[in-house]
Motif scaffolding. Structure first.
Motif, mmCIF file in Angstrom:
data_model
loop_
_atom_site.group_PDB
_atom_site.id
_atom_site.type_symbol
_atom_site.label_atom_id
_atom_site.label_comp_id
_atom_site.label_asym_id
_atom_site.label_seq_id
_atom_site.Cartn_x
_atom_site.Cartn_y
_atom_site.Cartn_z
ATOM 1 N N TRP A 45 0.846 -1.203 0.000
ATOM 2 C CA TRP A 45 0.000 0.000 0.000
ATOM 3 C C TRP A 45 0.873 1.241 0.000
ATOM 4 C CZ3 TRP A 45 -0.206 4.275 3.101
ATOM 5 C CH2 TRP A 45 -1.291 5.143 2.899
ATOM 6 N N SER A 46 0.411 2.264 -0.722
ATOM 7 C CA SER A 46 0.976 3.609 -0.591
ATOM 8 C C SER A 46 -0.110 4.606 -0.934
ATOM 9 C CB SER A 46 2.192 3.799 -1.506
ATOM 10 O OG SER A 46 1.796 3.839 -2.868
ATOM 11 N N GLY A 47 0.035 5.816 -0.412
ATOM 12 C CA GLY A 47 -0.971 6.830 -0.673
ATOM 13 C C GLY A 47 -0.735 8.056 0.179
ATOM 14 N N PRO A 48 -1.754 8.901 0.320
ATOM 15 C CA PRO A 48 -1.628 10.091 1.172
ATOM 16 C C PRO A 48 -1.420 9.686 2.625
ATOM 17 C CG PRO A 48 -3.588 10.204 -0.236
ATOM 18 C CD PRO A 48 -3.073 8.808 -0.326
ATOM 19 N N GLU A 49 -0.956 10.621 3.427
ATOM 20 C CA GLU A 49 -0.697 10.332 4.835
ATOM 21 C C GLU A 49 -1.962 9.810 5.512
ATOM 22 O OE1 GLU A 49 0.889 12.490 8.950
ATOM 23 O OE2 GLU A 49 0.812 13.614 7.060
ATOM 24 N N PRO A 50 -1.905 8.591 6.066
ATOM 25 C CA PRO A 50 -3.096 8.033 6.723
ATOM 26 C C PRO A 50 -3.193 8.503 8.170
ATOM 27 C CG PRO A 50 -1.341 6.409 6.726
ATOM 28 C CD PRO A 50 -0.791 7.624 6.017
ATOM 29 N N SER A 51 -4.404 8.609 8.647
ATOM 30 C CA SER A 51 -4.607 8.961 10.051
ATOM 31 C C SER A 51 -5.049 7.761 10.869
ATOM 32 C CB SER A 51 -5.649 10.078 10.171
ATOM 33 O OG SER A 51 -6.878 9.673 9.593
ATOM 34 N N SER A 52 -5.484 6.693 10.186
ATOM 35 C CA SER A 52 -5.907 5.482 10.883
ATOM 36 C C SER A 52 -5.770 4.294 9.947
ATOM 37 C CB SER A 52 -7.358 5.604 11.358
ATOM 38 O OG SER A 52 -8.233 5.601 10.241
ATOM 39 N N VAL A 53 -5.906 3.099 10.507
ATOM 40 C CA VAL A 53 -5.828 1.883 9.695
ATOM 41 C C VAL A 53 -6.923 1.870 8.636
ATOM 42 C CG1 VAL A 53 -6.040 -0.633 9.781
ATOM 43 C CG2 VAL A 53 -4.708 0.557 11.524
ATOM 44 N N ALA A 54 -8.066 2.456 8.939
ATOM 45 C CA ALA A 54 -9.176 2.472 7.978
ATOM 46 C C ALA A 54 -8.788 3.158 6.677
ATOM 47 C CB ALA A 54 -10.386 3.160 8.604
ATOM 48 N N ASP A 55 -7.863 4.107 6.738
ATOM 49 C CA ASP A 55 -7.441 4.818 5.529
ATOM 50 C C ASP A 55 -6.684 3.921 4.555
ATOM 51 O OD1 ASP A 55 -8.555 7.137 6.506
ATOM 52 O OD2 ASP A 55 -6.670 7.894 7.344
ATOM 53 N N LEU A 56 -6.220 2.770 5.023
ATOM 54 C CA LEU A 56 -5.459 1.864 4.157
ATOM 55 C C LEU A 56 -6.366 1.002 3.291
ATOM 56 C CD1 LEU A 56 -2.742 0.564 6.673
ATOM 57 C CD2 LEU A 56 -2.747 2.674 5.322
ATOM 58 N N GLY A 57 -7.628 0.873 3.668
ATOM 59 C CA GLY A 57 -8.524 0.009 2.920
ATOM 60 C C GLY A 57 -8.225 -1.460 3.198
ATOM 61 N N ASP A 58 -8.488 -2.301 2.205
ATOM 62 C CA ASP A 58 -8.275 -3.744 2.336
ATOM 63 C C ASP A 58 -6.840 -4.062 1.929
ATOM 64 O OD1 ASP A 58 -8.619 -6.422 2.676
ATOM 65 O OD2 ASP A 58 -9.746 -6.736 0.812
ATOM 66 N N VAL A 59 -5.939 -4.102 2.891
ATOM 67 C CA VAL A 59 -4.515 -4.243 2.577
ATOM 68 C C VAL A 59 -4.064 -5.695 2.673
ATOM 69 C CG1 VAL A 59 -3.875 -1.912 3.241
ATOM 70 C CG2 VAL A 59 -3.891 -3.723 4.961
#
Length: 390
Positions: free
Chosen positions: A51-65
């Protein structure tokens, strides 16, 4: 007074935690999961996530990893999973926890945290780019070439963030900082060389990692200061002046709970440097699996071999050297056979260093008698190879 064993990482970290960090290689944030924590080795087994993307604030921001599996270069689909020193770098953050995506120990060890490096390599491979491209923000020099570069008028290179310099005999840190003002990683490898104006490294306000090996000339006044390099995440110093080592330890150990890894070893007194400048086995002094007694015996054997080789080359005619040099090589190998049987310390690196020490002797002889001693070199090695069991 006994030293209390540390039971948990200096920065709060638990099995199942998901950590995130910005990756320069990806140009985005990426993430990993903590699978195991080992208090005995002070390591954390870290599983990288795909996974990579914008700065996450929680695990939920990662989606289904899912875990990152590697197929680039010689990888065959294994997980990107290895042990790291358990000091979580200060720029990394815990964004929550989730069920474990893997539940086995890691069998490999990483030097430093480089979250995102493997994911970037895998994505390049998936795009059909087999080789890693040259990055403008990375630079590597020898001591000689960097000194030539620094001696010429030129504009600063703020784009360089990671700089490695090897084989340093002498280096002016003031010039270095002026030319490379935005460094975040600095690796300096010396040949018992000298760092001049080392205190100027405090001007590298963005510096996060420093690694210095076998360099001297620094004083306690030259120590890096947390207020000058507030983003520092790794202070890794091996083979440095004793006074400088003590100052760096006292300065940076309080920063470990904030996320600075500190490893300072092989602090050397000035007389050690002079005594070992021509000793090719000097790196064995203080190596983890080599005791002081073993080191002293190894150096004594090296000196005996060196004396015998130089004497043979000085006294024997060229056509009569082969047999005595082979015998010297055999005696050298047999002495280390015996030492290794007693202590069990010779592994791949030490084996290469023992042969490099023989090369060093012949190179020294060529400096005295002129080039053309390849036959002597081959005789020494042949003798050693015929009996060695390391």
């Amino acid at each position: 007074m006994s030293i209390r064993k540390q039971l948990a990482p200096p920065r709060p970290l638990a099995v199942g935690d998901v950590i995130s960090a910005h990756s320069r290689d990806l140009g985005e944030w990426t993430a990993a999961q903590i699978i195991r924590i080992n208090a005995d080795t002070q390591t954390a087994a870290v599983l990288e996530l795909d996974w990579s993307g914008p700065e996450p604030s929680s695990v939920a921001d990662l989606g289904d990893v899912a875990p990152l599996r590697l197929t680039h270069h010689s990888w065959n689909g294994g997980l990107s999973f290895c042990n790291h020193a358990w000091v979580l770098p200060r720029s990394y953050k815990v964004i929550g926890s989730m069920r474990l995506l893997h539940d086995h120990p890691a069998n490999s060890w990483a030097y430093g945290w480089n979250l995102g490096d493997q994911l970037a390599r895998q994505r390049r491979w998936d795009r059909g780019a087999g080789e890693d491209p040259a990055a403008a923000w990375k630079a590597e020099y020898t001591g000689e070439t960097v000194n030539e570069f620094l001696s010429r008028p030129a504009a600063p290179r703020p784009e360089v963030a990671h700089l490695t310099i090897r084989d340093i005999d002498s280096l002016d840190c003031a010039q270095l900082v002026q030319r490379f003002p935005q460094l975040t990683r600095l690796h300096l490898h010396g040949r018992l060389g000298l760092l001049h104006a080392a205190g100027e490294l405090n001007r590298l306000a963005c510096l996060r990692r420093i690694h210095v090996v076998d360099l001297f000339g620094m004083t306690e006044q030259d120590r890096l200061r947390p207020q000058s390099v507030p983003e520092m995440e790794s202070v890794d110093l091996h083979g440095i002046p004793a006074d400088y080592a003590a100052a760096m330890r006292s300065t940076w150990r309080p920063e470990i709970p904030a996320g600075t890894y500190v490893s300072i070893r092989r602090a050397r007194k000035p007389d050690w440097v002079q005594e070992n400048r021509n000793n090719p086995l000097r790196d064995w002094d203080g190596r983890e699996q080599i005791s002081t007694t073993t080191y002293n015996r190894a150096v004594a054997q090296y000196k005996t071999t060196r004396k015998a080789v130089l004497q043979t080359l000085a006294e024997e005619p060229a056509d009569g050297r082969s047999a005595p040099l082979e015998e010297i090589g055999r005696a050298y190998a047999e002495a280390f056979n015996q030492l290794d049987h007693q202590k069990g310390f010779i592994e791949t690196v030490e084996r290469e260093e023992l042969f490099a020490a023989l090369d060093h002797i012949v190179n020294e002889a060529e400096a005295l008698h002129g080039p053309g001693l390849e036959d002597a070199r081959n005789s020494l090695i042949s003798g050693a190879e015929s009996v060695r069991d390391w």
